[in-house]
Design a protein around this motif. Structure first.
Motif: not given
Length: 420
Positions: A132, A135, A248, A252, A255-256, A275-277
């Motif tokens: 998690t 990215s 979240h 950080q 959100n992702r 996993n994208r920011e």
């Protein structure tokens, strides 16, 4: 949490090196991954045909009725099988569904609160938490240091003192065991990677911050703390076996969006895909930061903070580092009044090998230039706090305040700049 490597600095310095050697060079700083062709996300699944049992058997004898019922059931099963086959063949691939470069969530059925609670519990497990944190566009880009940092729930294997000695001899960080020793067998790591991602040809060299002792097929590391359980699932959707979760994690800022796939295996129910920011959510403005005297651009997201605007450097939809274009109290300039980021430009103005950033801020009437100097050391990369003296110097000498003009003035007056 560890500092992320600032990809931007390396990219910007490649541009600097090439440009200094050939004035005609045109550098495209957008990678191939950034220039993808959008594919339609419309639902391409075919509607199932309505299937109903054959009721004509009412006029037949009981024996014939039983035979007809069996035939009808068989026909219905075959029809359903055909429908399932059609549904499977028309389903989009996980790559198409995830659409990594898009900031939008895929189309699908919303996950219930109970499903999100279960997924949150799952992601907070020690064997899943590392997936998690950072990215990755696909499983091949996963940072395995994050995933395996605390052992990922894999039990330590048996190891000899000779293996430990070989680890310490190869380590650049430790010459003795000072903290909790992690010793993971290569066999266990490869099985873990395959279970979690489907990767079958795992390369041991991809696990940074571990020392892999090939002779003993063991990954060694030391830790002095424990992992956090701070994933919070906010929303999610399901499309077939593919799930996307908005969450979240930790401290950080953004959100992702996690994309995972159901496996049907109760022991390993999901495989991690991407996993994208979601940096766009907090951006009040997106600026194409330019490279001085070059056509290349770098995406910069302006984010409001309680102290003024921050600038996130975005490469491949990853926030690589953040600059804070403001300085402490100055008698000459009230930087707080300049809250609008008008322009961002990059160049190594002090010739130290790190790309510096010039930010043009406006209060609606006047503009000032703020220089954020880039730095690179063995621990991190980023930008230092600007100096008010540089902003004042530029304001007194540059009449038309643009990033190009500010950089040009610095380069033409290096002695004065170095004195400041």
């Amino acid at each position: 949490m560890k500092n992320n490597v600032c990809k931007f600095v390396a990219i910007a310095m490649v541009a600097t090196t090439v440009l200094s050697g050939c004035d005609s060079a045109q550098i495209n700083l957008n990678s191939d991954d950034d220039t993808t062709t959008e594919e339609s996300s419309e639902d391409t699944s075919e509607d199932k045909d309505d299937v109903s049992p054959d009721n004509s058997a009412e006029d037949t004898s009981k024996d014939d009725e039983a035979d007809n019922t069996a035939v009808s059931t068989q026909d219905t099963s075959e029809d359903n099988a055909e429908d399932d086959s059609q549904k499977t063949s028309s389903t989009q691939s996980i790559e198409e569904l995830s659409d990594y470069d898009s900031a939008e969530t895929m189309e699908g059925d919303e996950l219930s609160s109970s499903e999100l609670e279960k997924l949150e519990e799952y992601l907070n497990q020690v064997d899943n938490y590392g997936f998690t944190l950072a990215s990755y566009k696909n499983a091949d880009q996963i940072d395995w240091e994050d995933v395996l940092a605390y052992g990922a729930g894999i039990e330590n294997c048996d190891y000899s003192q000779e293996a430990v000695d070989a680890y310490l001899e190869a380590s650049d960080e430790f010459d003795s065991v000072e903290y909790d020793l992690i010793a993971l067998s290569g066999e266990d790591v490869r099985a873990f990677v395959e279970d979690k991602t489907g990767i079958t040809d795992f390369d041991a060299s991809l696990v940074s911050n571990f020392v892999y002792v090939e002779e003993y097929d063991i990954f060694f590391s030391q830790v002095s703390d424990c992992y956090m359980k701070d994933v919070r699932c906010e929303a999610g959707v399901r499309n077939g076996d593919v799930l996307q979760i908005i969450f979240h994690v930790g401290f950080q800022t953004n959100n992702r969006r996690l994309t995972i796939e159901e496996t049907g295996d109760s022991d390993n129910p999901y495989r991690f895909f991407s996993n994208r920011e979601l940096w766009e959510e907090n951006a009040v403005k997106v600026i194409d930061g330019t490279i001085y005297q070059n056509t290349g651009t770098i995406t910069c997201a302006v984010v409001d903070s309680d102290k003024g605007p921050d600038i996130e450097i975005i490469v491949d939809n990853v926030v690589t580092c953040v600059a804070h274009p403001r300085f402490r109290d100055s008698e000459d300039i009230n930087i707080e009044q300049y809250s609008d980021v008008v322009e961002v430009e990059f160049w190594d103005v002090d010739d130290d090998g790190a790309a510096d950033m010039i930010v043009i801020l406006s209060d609606g009437d006047d503009s000032v230039a703020v220089l954020c100097k880039g730095y690179v050391n063995q621990w991190s990369e980023g930008y230092t706090e600007p100096k008010a003296e540089v902003t004042k110097w530029l304001s007194e000498n540059v009449s038309d305040m643009t990033a190009d003009n500010a950089i040009s003035y610095i380069l033409d007056h290096k002695d004065e700049f170095n004195d400041i």
